[in-house]
Write a protein that holds these residues in place. Structure first.
Motif, PDB file in Angstrom:
ATOM      1  N   MET A   1       0.846  -1.183   0.000  1.00  0.00           N
ATOM      2  CA  MET A   1       0.000   0.000   0.000  1.00  0.00           C
ATOM      3  C   MET A   1       0.892   1.247   0.000  1.00  0.00           C
ATOM      4  N   SER A   2       0.548   2.183  -0.852  1.00  0.00           N
ATOM      5  CA  SER A   2       1.359   3.397  -0.967  1.00  0.00           C
ATOM      6  C   SER A   2       1.209   4.280   0.264  1.00  0.00           C
ATOM      7  N   ILE A   3       2.308   4.923   0.628  1.00  0.00           N
ATOM      8  CA  ILE A   3       2.274   5.866   1.748  1.00  0.00           C
ATOM      9  C   ILE A   3       1.829   7.251   1.298  1.00  0.00           C
ATOM     10  N   LEU A   4       1.649   7.454  -0.004  1.00  0.00           N
ATOM     11  CA  LEU A   4       1.335   8.782  -0.539  1.00  0.00           C
ATOM     12  C   LEU A   4      -0.085   9.203  -0.192  1.00  0.00           C
ATOM     13  N   GLN A   5      -0.224  10.478   0.117  1.00  0.00           N
ATOM     14  CA  GLN A   5      -1.535  11.054   0.425  1.00  0.00           C
ATOM     15  C   GLN A   5      -2.116  11.648  -0.854  1.00  0.00           C
ATOM     16  N   THR A   6      -2.989  10.916  -1.504  1.00  0.00           N
ATOM     17  CA  THR A   6      -3.579  11.390  -2.765  1.00  0.00           C
ATOM     18  C   THR A   6      -4.806  12.243  -2.491  1.00  0.00           C
ATOM     19  N   THR A   7      -5.217  12.976  -3.510  1.00  0.00           N
ATOM     20  CA  THR A   7      -6.392  13.846  -3.403  1.00  0.00           C
ATOM     21  C   THR A   7      -7.649  13.018  -3.614  1.00  0.00           C
ATOM     22  N   SER A   8      -8.594  13.164  -2.725  1.00  0.00           N
ATOM     23  CA  SER A   8      -9.850  12.425  -2.866  1.00  0.00           C
ATOM     24  C   SER A   8     -10.633  12.976  -4.057  1.00  0.00           C
ATOM     25  N   GLU A   9     -11.536  12.170  -4.552  1.00  0.00           N
ATOM     26  CA  GLU A   9     -12.355  12.619  -5.683  1.00  0.00           C
ATOM     27  C   GLU A   9     -13.184  13.843  -5.313  1.00  0.00           C
ATOM     28  N   ALA A  10     -13.661  13.897  -4.081  1.00  0.00           N
ATOM     29  CA  ALA A  10     -14.479  15.032  -3.639  1.00  0.00           C
ATOM     30  C   ALA A  10     -13.678  16.321  -3.550  1.00  0.00           C
ATOM     31  N   GLU A  11     -12.370  16.216  -3.276  1.00  0.00           N
ATOM     32  CA  GLU A  11     -11.533  17.399  -3.093  1.00  0.00           C
ATOM     33  C   GLU A  11     -10.764  17.813  -4.344  1.00  0.00           C
ATOM     34  N   ALA A  12     -10.823  17.004  -5.394  1.00  0.00           N
ATOM     35  CA  ALA A  12     -10.021  17.268  -6.601  1.00  0.00           C
ATOM     36  C   ALA A  12     -10.505  18.521  -7.323  1.00  0.00           C
ATOM     37  N   VAL A  13      -9.540  19.330  -7.753  1.00  0.00           N
ATOM     38  CA  VAL A  13      -9.831  20.537  -8.534  1.00  0.00           C
ATOM     39  C   VAL A  13      -8.848  20.614  -9.707  1.00  0.00           C
ATOM     40  N   GLY A  14      -9.140  21.472 -10.666  1.00  0.00           N
ATOM     41  CA  GLY A  14      -8.224  21.758 -11.766  1.00  0.00           C
ATOM     42  C   GLY A  14      -7.855  20.523 -12.566  1.00  0.00           C
ATOM     43  N   ALA A  15      -6.548  20.397 -12.861  1.00  0.00           N
ATOM     44  CA  ALA A  15      -6.055  19.296 -13.686  1.00  0.00           C
ATOM     45  C   ALA A  15      -6.291  17.940 -13.031  1.00  0.00           C
ATOM     46  N   THR A  16      -6.230  17.897 -11.705  1.00  0.00           N
ATOM     47  CA  THR A  16      -6.477  16.636 -10.999  1.00  0.00           C
ATOM     48  C   THR A  16      -7.918  16.205 -11.182  1.00  0.00           C
ATOM     49  N   ALA A  17      -8.846  17.139 -11.024  1.00  0.00           N
ATOM     50  CA  ALA A  17     -10.267  16.831 -11.223  1.00  0.00           C
ATOM     51  C   ALA A  17     -10.527  16.385 -12.655  1.00  0.00           C
ATOM     52  N   ALA A  18      -9.844  17.020 -13.613  1.00  0.00           N
ATOM     53  CA  ALA A  18     -10.013  16.649 -15.019  1.00  0.00           C
ATOM     54  C   ALA A  18      -9.518  15.227 -15.274  1.00  0.00           C
ATOM     55  N   ALA A  19      -8.392  14.860 -14.680  1.00  0.00           N
ATOM     56  CA  ALA A  19      -7.861  13.504 -14.836  1.00  0.00           C
ATOM     57  C   ALA A  19      -8.820  12.480 -14.230  1.00  0.00           C
ATOM     58  N   TYR A  20      -9.346  12.792 -13.064  1.00  0.00           N
ATOM     59  CA  TYR A  20     -10.301  11.895 -12.418  1.00  0.00           C
ATOM     60  C   TYR A  20     -11.552  11.738 -13.276  1.00  0.00           C
ATOM     61  N   ALA A  21     -12.068  12.858 -13.794  1.00  0.00           N
ATOM     62  CA  ALA A  21     -13.293  12.833 -14.596  1.00  0.00           C
ATOM     63  C   ALA A  21     -13.086  12.011 -15.875  1.00  0.00           C
ATOM     64  N   ALA A  22     -11.915  12.124 -16.485  1.00  0.00           N
ATOM     65  CA  ALA A  22     -11.634  11.366 -17.709  1.00  0.00           C
ATOM     66  C   ALA A  22     -11.672   9.868 -17.434  1.00  0.00           C
ATOM     67  N   ASP A  23     -11.096   9.446 -16.302  1.00  0.00           N
ATOM     68  CA  ASP A  23     -11.119   8.026 -15.973  1.00  0.00           C
ATOM     69  C   ASP A  23     -12.518   7.550 -15.591  1.00  0.00           C
ATOM     70  N   ARG A  24     -13.261   8.368 -14.872  1.00  0.00           N
ATOM     71  CA  ARG A  24     -14.633   7.975 -14.531  1.00  0.00           C
ATOM     72  C   ARG A  24     -15.444   7.768 -15.805  1.00  0.00           C
ATOM     73  N   ALA A  25     -15.255   8.659 -16.800  1.00  0.00           N
ATOM     74  CA  ALA A  25     -15.997   8.549 -18.053  1.00  0.00           C
ATOM     75  C   ALA A  25     -15.562   7.321 -18.849  1.00  0.00           C
ATOM     76  N   ALA A  26     -14.264   7.033 -18.875  1.00  0.00           N
ATOM     77  CA  ALA A  26     -13.745   5.922 -19.678  1.00  0.00           C
ATOM     78  C   ALA A  26     -13.884   4.573 -18.987  1.00  0.00           C
ATOM     79  N   LEU A  27     -13.689   4.545 -17.660  1.00  0.00           N
ATOM     80  CA  LEU A  27     -13.607   3.278 -16.939  1.00  0.00           C
ATOM     81  C   LEU A  27     -14.739   3.046 -15.940  1.00  0.00           C
ATOM     82  N   GLY A  28     -15.403   4.124 -15.549  1.00  0.00           N
ATOM     83  CA  GLY A  28     -16.449   4.016 -14.541  1.00  0.00           C
ATOM     84  C   GLY A  28     -15.935   4.175 -13.123  1.00  0.00           C
TER      85      GLY A  28
END
Length: 197
Positions: A1-28
């Motif tokens: 398990m990674s020790i990195l603190q990633t941004t939650s989907e609820a907190e994502a903004v800008g480019a991070t939110a865009a990356a998340y949205a692209a994967d949700r659209a493509a992969l669900g």
């Protein structure tokens, strides 16, 4: 398990939110690797541009075969599962099951087997490669550009897979992937690891 603190989907903004949205659209869903790579959105965008340039040049069938082979050579569960899931757009499930279990006896043509062999060797022991590896591809009719594209696809998979492995990123199980397909994609990795012990 990674020790990195990633941004939650609820907190994502800008480019991070865009990356998340692209994967949700493509992969669900948003895979763990996207959450980690989106911590440097500029590098993640550059990776996606590189990946697209390589795949667009060589065609998706070849790209996915090389990617699956490179991931096998690396022992990458992340990329075997993710690209097994993506490859279902280009192969029917029975064909892909055969490729995942034993690509050399799955009905692929000699050219496809050779490029998968090349990708595995590049991923497992690139220092042992010499001109004979490229010559095998040339002798089977691959152009210089195609040989470069196969090499780029395998090398690019090494970049991403090794990043995910080094950071101990969680391995996601794509929800639409059947249990049989998951097993076929992961079993060769278990065999590979047992042989290395």
């Amino acid at each position: 398990m990674s020790i990195l603190q990633t941004t939650s989907e609820a907190e994502a903004v800008g480019a991070t939110a865009a990356a998340y949205a692209a994967d949700r659209a493509a992969l669900g869903y948003v895979p763990s690797h996207t959450k980690v790579l989106a911590m440097n959105p500029e590098a993640f965008d550059a990776w996606k541009t590189l990946q697209s340039a390589i795949a667009g040049s060589m065609g998706m069938r070849r790209y996915e075969l090389v990617t699956l082979a490179a991931a096998l050579g690396l022992g990458s569960r992340h990329c075997r599962l993710a690209h097994g899931n993506k490859a279902l757009k280009f192969f029917d499930e029975q064909e892909l099951l055969g490729i995942a279990r034993d690509y050399r006896n799955a009905g692929l043509n000699e050219e496809e087997i050779a490029m998968m062999d090349f990708a595995i060797k590049l991923s497992a022991d690139s220092a042992a490669m010499d001109e004979s590896d490229s010559r095998r591809l040339r002798d089977l009719g691959f152009s210089d550009r195609e040989i470069v594209d196969i090499t780029l696809a395998a090398a690019a998979r090494n970049y991403l897979s090794r990043t995910l492995q080094a950071l101990a990123v969680d391995v996601d199980m794509p929800p639409k992937l059947s249990e049989e397909m998951r097993g076929a994609l992961l079993d060769p990795l278990d065999i590979r690891e047992t042989a290395a012990d």
